[in-house]
Design an enzyme around this catalytic site. Structure first.
Site, short mmCIF file in Angstrom:
data_model
loop_
_atom_site.label_atom_id
_atom_site.label_comp_id
_atom_site.label_asym_id
_atom_site.label_seq_id
_atom_site.Cartn_x
_atom_site.Cartn_y
_atom_site.Cartn_z
N GLY A 109 6.88 -48.42 30.03
CA GLY A 109 7.85 -47.43 30.50
C GLY A 109 7.75 -47.17 31.99
N GLU A 152 9.97 -40.99 20.32
CA GLU A 152 8.54 -40.69 20.48
C GLU A 152 8.27 -39.34 21.15
N TYR A 170 9.73 -38.12 23.92
CA TYR A 170 9.95 -38.06 25.37
C TYR A 170 11.26 -37.31 25.68
N ARG A 197 16.31 -46.79 22.38
CA ARG A 197 15.26 -46.54 21.37
C ARG A 197 15.52 -45.16 20.78
N HIS A 223 4.88 -38.27 19.61
CA HIS A 223 3.44 -38.43 19.85
C HIS A 223 2.65 -37.26 19.28
N GLN A 230 -8.49 -49.52 20.00
CA GLN A 230 -9.68 -49.24 20.81
C GLN A 230 -9.57 -49.73 22.25
N GLN A 262 -21.23 -57.38 10.79
CA GLN A 262 -20.85 -56.05 10.27
C GLN A 262 -19.36 -55.92 9.96
N TRP A 321 -8.22 -38.37 15.33
CA TRP A 321 -7.57 -37.29 14.58
C TRP A 321 -7.16 -37.76 13.19
P1 FAD Z 1 -23.40 -57.92 13.97
O1 FAD Z 1 -22.03 -57.74 13.54
O2 FAD Z 1 -24.41 -56.96 13.47
O3 FAD Z 1 -23.86 -59.40 13.57
C1 FAD Z 1 -25.18 -59.85 13.68
C2 FAD Z 1 -25.37 -61.08 12.80
O4 FAD Z 1 -26.60 -61.68 13.10
C3 FAD Z 1 -25.39 -60.78 11.32
O5 FAD Z 1 -24.45 -61.57 10.64
C4 FAD Z 1 -26.83 -61.12 10.89
O6 FAD Z 1 -26.87 -61.65 9.57
C5 FAD Z 1 -27.19 -62.18 11.92
N1 FAD Z 1 -28.64 -62.34 12.18
C6 FAD Z 1 -29.53 -61.38 12.57
N2 FAD Z 1 -30.75 -61.94 12.76
C7 FAD Z 1 -30.66 -63.26 12.49
C8 FAD Z 1 -31.57 -64.36 12.51
N3 FAD Z 1 -32.84 -64.21 12.87
N4 FAD Z 1 -31.12 -65.57 12.16
C9 FAD Z 1 -29.82 -65.75 11.78
N5 FAD Z 1 -28.91 -64.74 11.75
C10 FAD Z 1 -29.32 -63.51 12.11
N6 FAD Z 1 -16.73 -51.53 15.57
C11 FAD Z 1 -15.56 -51.30 16.15
O7 FAD Z 1 -15.40 -51.68 17.30
N7 FAD Z 1 -14.54 -50.68 15.51
C12 FAD Z 1 -14.67 -50.26 14.25
O8 FAD Z 1 -13.73 -49.68 13.70
C13 FAD Z 1 -15.89 -50.49 13.59
N8 FAD Z 1 -16.04 -50.10 12.31
C14 FAD Z 1 -17.23 -50.34 11.70
C15 FAD Z 1 -17.39 -49.92 10.39
C16 FAD Z 1 -18.57 -50.15 9.73
C17 FAD Z 1 -18.72 -49.67 8.33
C18 FAD Z 1 -19.63 -50.84 10.40
C19 FAD Z 1 -20.91 -51.12 9.69
C20 FAD Z 1 -19.48 -51.24 11.70
C21 FAD Z 1 -18.29 -50.98 12.37
N9 FAD Z 1 -18.10 -51.34 13.70
C22 FAD Z 1 -16.90 -51.13 14.30
C23 FAD Z 1 -19.20 -51.86 14.52
C24 FAD Z 1 -19.07 -53.36 14.72
O9 FAD Z 1 -18.94 -54.00 13.48
C25 FAD Z 1 -20.28 -53.84 15.49
O10 FAD Z 1 -20.29 -53.24 16.75
C26 FAD Z 1 -20.24 -55.35 15.68
O11 FAD Z 1 -20.22 -55.99 14.42
C27 FAD Z 1 -21.45 -55.82 16.46
O12 FAD Z 1 -21.35 -57.20 16.56
P2 FAD Z 1 -22.60 -58.13 16.78
O13 FAD Z 1 -22.06 -59.50 16.75
O14 FAD Z 1 -23.36 -57.70 17.96
O15 FAD Z 1 -23.56 -57.88 15.54
P1 NAP Z 2 -22.82 -43.65 16.65
O1 NAP Z 2 -21.38 -43.55 16.89
O2 NAP Z 2 -23.74 -43.75 17.78
O3 NAP Z 2 -23.21 -42.39 15.76
C1 NAP Z 2 -24.50 -42.15 15.34
C2 NAP Z 2 -24.57 -40.74 14.72
O4 NAP Z 2 -25.89 -40.50 14.33
C3 NAP Z 2 -24.19 -39.66 15.68
O5 NAP Z 2 -23.29 -38.80 14.99
C4 NAP Z 2 -25.48 -38.95 16.04
O6 NAP Z 2 -25.11 -37.60 16.10
C5 NAP Z 2 -26.39 -39.30 14.87
N1 NAP Z 2 -27.78 -39.56 15.28
C6 NAP Z 2 -28.22 -40.35 16.27
N2 NAP Z 2 -29.56 -40.36 16.31
C7 NAP Z 2 -29.99 -39.57 15.31
C8 NAP Z 2 -31.27 -39.18 14.85
N3 NAP Z 2 -32.39 -39.59 15.43
N4 NAP Z 2 -31.34 -38.33 13.80
C9 NAP Z 2 -30.21 -37.89 13.21
N5 NAP Z 2 -28.98 -38.23 13.61
C10 NAP Z 2 -28.86 -39.06 14.65
O7 NAP Z 2 -23.14 -44.89 15.72
P2 NAP Z 2 -22.51 -45.43 14.39
O8 NAP Z 2 -21.75 -44.39 13.64
O9 NAP Z 2 -23.65 -46.05 13.71
O10 NAP Z 2 -21.48 -46.50 14.85
C11 NAP Z 2 -21.92 -47.69 15.51
C12 NAP Z 2 -20.85 -48.20 16.40
O11 NAP Z 2 -19.77 -48.69 15.63
C13 NAP Z 2 -20.33 -47.10 17.29
O12 NAP Z 2 -20.49 -47.44 18.63
C14 NAP Z 2 -18.90 -46.99 16.93
O13 NAP Z 2 -18.09 -46.97 18.11
C15 NAP Z 2 -18.57 -48.24 16.15
N6 NAP Z 2 -17.65 -47.83 15.11
C16 NAP Z 2 -16.41 -47.48 15.48
C17 NAP Z 2 -15.52 -47.05 14.54
C18 NAP Z 2 -14.13 -46.68 14.93
O14 NAP Z 2 -13.38 -46.22 14.12
N7 NAP Z 2 -13.70 -46.88 16.15
C19 NAP Z 2 -15.89 -46.96 13.22
C20 NAP Z 2 -17.18 -47.32 12.88
C21 NAP Z 2 -18.06 -47.73 13.83
P3 NAP Z 2 -26.10 -36.41 16.46
O15 NAP Z 2 -27.02 -36.99 17.50
O16 NAP Z 2 -25.25 -35.30 16.96
O17 NAP Z 2 -26.74 -36.05 15.18
FE1 SF4 Z 3 -5.02 -52.88 20.31
FE2 SF4 Z 3 -6.91 -53.30 18.49
FE3 SF4 Z 3 -4.51 -54.45 18.21
FE4 SF4 Z 3 -6.13 -55.28 20.09
S1 SF4 Z 3 -6.51 -55.41 17.91
S2 SF4 Z 3 -3.97 -54.83 20.32
S3 SF4 Z 3 -7.14 -53.38 20.70
S4 SF4 Z 3 -4.92 -52.29 18.17
#
Ligand code: FAD
Ligand code: NAP
Ligand code: SF4
Length: 676
Positions: A63, A169, A171, A219, A257, A344, A416, A582
């Site tokens: 926009g 939206e 506006y 739009r 929005h 994100q 993950q 939200w």
């Molecule tokens: P990981 O995804 O943890 O991958 C590590 C890999 O290494 C694993 O497959 C493991 O098996 C392998 N590995 C470890 N050690 C060894 C070894 N010695 N040999 C061989 N293999 C090994 N992030 C977002 O940005 N947006 C989200 O909405 C979001 N939602 C999430 C929801 C949930 C429920 C969870 C659990 C995570 C979410 N995340 C989200 C976080 C996101 O998934 C992680 O930040 C991301 O997966 C990190 O990527 P990574 O490649 O560093 O590690």
């Molecule tokens: P996180 O966002 O860092 O949250 C960890 C939570 O644990 C916080 O609420 C923290 O709050 C608490 N915490 C930390 N240390 C603690 C301790 N010692 N004792 C008790 N509580 C503690 O991590 P995450 O939820 O594990 O997510 C991991 C990553 O995945 C994040 O960076 C997130 O961005 C990403 N992710 C994103 C989405 C998404 O929708 N965008 C969804 C899932 C995951 P307090 O310290 O206040 O207790």
């Molecule tokens: Fe935006 Fe996520 Fe779609 Fe990429 S995957 S365009 S960051 S919503």
């Protein structure tokens, strides 16, 4: 039908009389932040050129305001002067190397302007903006109409094929068309004929300035989704008037929005709103574009084949993959990097005034900076860990010509993300794993599963480079009773599917805590049940009330009693994404999850979780306590490799676990690949 494409409706050209579009895809308007950056137009031109080369039929730019007070931000982009035309030419010339057409979006933000000089139909502050607008005088309204026409003329001079007039939206034009904001008693307020006058006068003035052979898209807000929104009859009256005023195409706008109905986040079912465009098709004869959460060629084709619209608008899917259309045309839709609707790296960035990009495609909007070129030397590279960081690095490195072997100790790709995709409303995360799976095969990356790599095995294999993408380990807490059988990690719940009782406390309210709460409390996912999803968010497909809102939402709750806890005293979920947080909070509220801040964890025992809040002891008599308290990096192999002189790199969670998300993991992978 002239084409043998697997998506015949998507690839049917659209004849607009004076011009035609190569196919039925429209890249929807997205502000990238490059518009305001110094030297940003060169980068913007490269961004749009890549999408044009990728085959999109029609692009609509982000926009651009027709005047100063309509800017979104104090230094927001505006097109009002002849000297501004040159920089836009860079964009149009780049796009026109291909058969793609491009329209400039004219957007007056009205009371959504983030500055103290904002204007609106009436002096009513928006709930999402701290600034109160001034009410426009009749003179200012007339001046604004002229400004739109003048900007459109400049857009034509800059080589654009048309303009899109932003009327939805929430506006300015939408602020005039709905009584929610428009309380005027003059010729610009009151009846729908008066409220839509601004929209119609703008279309007429633009048409008069640019002549007949120029695309004008309007739009139109077909669903306001706010109290004080328009009735269906109002929307139809306005659509007919816009057509009569000289618009070429009407695009669909869904929700202001400030609406409390999610319209684009990942949990919104695909193509959840196209039914409203279908309804409008019976009322007007110019082409209609439909929109929102259309992210694959299959969905786009179905929407068109079902007769819901003449074109489909997709915006974020073109950030995720600039070659979306060409891949679809070549029947390679499984090679498309699918937008997962996370917001994100795109919308969340824009709202923080940062340059937009894409979580799954960090090259988006960095086309001239994050360049993956063939390497002169083909190296032998080991990548340990196949999460987002490891998958992405392997593909980028293989594209450069390196010989890559990817190891994972688990039996499947994705790290993950395999866990994330289990969360109701996060099913799209599967698409990223599918995309990388296809790309790894395409680029001949050798993938070995069920291999837990040791430092010695990597040293002995003699790799030129080792990349550790081994992710994280869930944090262990120092709470008395942490070893109690009630305690489970999020991985035991989500990955190992261990049973959980009806009363649950979750320690940690970050992204994962919210997801676990949603998994337990929401029960079944509504993303494949559009009707149930719409009812659950209070949207009335029968459009009985203005704004298409039900008087009460219809949502089935599970039996689970869930507590989501954090130590911080700030709002629970305050750290979640600006544009999606939200929705997560509202989802948990609908499911009766009790969110508590300022909690001190005292002990876990047979009775449950003992906590203290505001100095008062409390017992949460729960069956299970689930730990979602963040993570620590998993990099036990690193030091031995470095000590042995192996060139070793850490990416993703293995590098820094704090505040890690997939956006950082994938971007870091791309940046490392660029240098290796
Ligand atoms: P990981 O995804 O943890 O991958 C590590 C890999 O290494 C694993 O497959 C493991 O098996 C392998 N590995 C470890 N050690 C060894 C070894 N010695 N040999 C061989 N293999 C090994 N992030 C977002 O940005 N947006 C989200 O909405 C979001 N939602 C999430 C929801 C949930 C429920 C969870 C659990 C995570 C979410 N995340 C989200 C976080 C996101 O998934 C992680 O930040 C991301 O997966 C990190 O990527 P990574 O490649 O560093 O590690
Ligand atoms: P996180 O966002 O860092 O949250 C960890 C939570 O644990 C916080 O609420 C923290 O709050 C608490 N915490 C930390 N240390 C603690 C301790 N010692 N004792 C008790 N509580 C503690 O991590 P995450 O939820 O594990 O997510 C991991 C990553 O995945 C994040 O960076 C997130 O961005 C990403 N992710 C994103 C989405 C998404 O929708 N965008 C969804 C899932 C995951 P307090 O310290 O206040 O207790
Ligand atoms: Fe935006 Fe996520 Fe779609 Fe990429 S995957 S365009 S960051 S919503």
């Amino acid at each position: 039908m002239t084409t043998t494409s697997p998506f015949p409706h998507l690839f049917e050209p659209l004849d607009l009389g004076f011009t035609s579009l190569a196919n039925r895809s429209l890249m929807g308007s997205m502000h990238t932040g490059l518009e305001e950056e110094k030297g940003g137009f060169k980068k913007l031109a490269a961004f749009y050129e890549a999408r044009a080369k990728g085959g999109v039929g029609l692009i609509v730019t982000g926009g651009i305001s027709p005047n100063t007070r309509g800017r979104l931000t104090p230094l927001g982009c505006q097109l009002s002067y002849f000297w501004q035309v040159e920089k836009h030419k860079q964009v149009t010339e780049a796009v026109h190397k291909y058969p793609t057409k491009i329209c400039l979006q004219l957007l007056h933000a009205g009371r959504y302007s983030y500055h103290p000089f904002s204007l609106s139909s009436s002096k009513i502050k928006s709930p999402i903006n701290p600034f109160t607008p001034s009410e426009m005088s009749a003179r200012q309204i007339k001046g604004t109409i002229k400004d739109f026409a003048h900007s459109a003329k400049l857009a034509a001079k800059a080589g654009y094929d048309g303009v899109e007039i932003m009327g939805s939206e929430g506006y300015l034009i939408n602020q005039f068309s709905c009584v929610r904001v428009n309380k005027r008693t003059d010729e610009w307020g009151g009846s729908i004929e008066n409220r839509m006058r601004l929209a119609c006068e703008i279309v007429k003035a633009v048409r008069a300035k640019v002549g007949e052979k120029f695309i004008i898209i309007f739009r139109l807000s077909m669903l306001d989704l706010v109290e004080g929104g328009n009735s269906w009859q109002d929307v139809v009256t306005m659509a007919k008037a816009i057509e009569a005023a000289g618009a070429t195409i009407i695009n669909t706008g869904i929700g202001w929005h400030e609406a409390r109905v999610p319209t684009i986040v990942t949990s919104v079912p695909r193509a959840a709103f196209t039914w409203i465009t279908e309804r409008m098709k019976k009322e007007v004869s110019i082409p209609l574009v439909t929109t929102n959460r259309i992210n694959t060629p299959e969905v786009a084709e179905q929407v068109l084949a079902d007769g819901h619209a003449d074109m489909v608008s997709m915006a974020r899917p073109f950030l995720a993959d600039e070659n979306f259309i060409n891949k679809a045309k070549e029947d390679k839709s499984n090679e498309i990097n699918t937008c997962i609707g996370c917001n994100q790296a795109c919308l969340d960035h824009v709202f923080k005034q940062k340059r937009a990009s894409c979580l799954v495609n960090p090259q988006a909007c960095y086309e001239t900076e994050l360049v993956i070129e063939k390497s002169k030397l083909s190296k032998k590279i080991a990548v340990v860990g196949s999460g987002p960081a490891g998958m992405a690095f392997s593909v980028y490195a293989a594209q450069k010509g390196h010989q890559v072997t990817l190891f994972d100790k688990s039996e499947a790709l994705g790290g993950q993300f395999n866990v994330a995709k289990q969360i109701p409303g996060k099913e799209e995360f599967y698409e990223t794993i599918r995309y990388f799976d296809v790309q790894l095969k395409k680029h001949n990356v050798k993938v070995e599963f069920n291999v837990e790599k040791s430092a010695n095995s990597l040293i002995e294999a003699g790799f030129d480079e080792v990349v550790l993408a081994t992710g994280i380990s869930p944090r262990k807490l120092d709470i008395p009773g942490f070893e109690h059988s009630k305690v489970k990690t999020y991985l035991q719940v989500l990955k190992d599917k261990e049973p959980v009782g009806d009363k649950v406390a979750i320690i940690g309210a970050g992204g994962i805590g919210f997801d676990v709460a949603c998994y337990l409390a929401e029960g079944k996912s509504l993303t494949t049940d559009k009707d149930a999803w719409l009812k659950s968010w209070g949207v009335d497909q029968d459009f009985k009330e203005n704004g298409a809102l039900l008087t009460e939402s219809i949502h089935e709750k599970t039996q689970k009693e869930v507590y989501l806890l954090q130590r911080k005293t700030s709002k629970v979920g305050g750290g979640l994404g600006k544009t999606s947080g939200w929705v997560h909070r509202a989802t948990l509220q609908k499911n009766g999850v009790k969110m508590m801040a300022g909690v001190t964890y005292k002990a876990i025992d047979e009775q449950g979780l003992h906590i203290e809040v505001d100095g008062k002891a409390q017992l949460l008599a729960v069956d299970n306590v689930i730990i979602c308290a963040g993570q620590e990096p998993e990099r036990s192999l690193y030091q031995s490799l470095v000590d042995a002189g192996v060139s070793t790199h850490l990416i993703g969670g293995a590098n820094v676990a704090a505040e890690l998300d997939a956006k950082r993991a994938i971007r870091q992978a791309a940046e490392l690949a660029m240098t290796i």
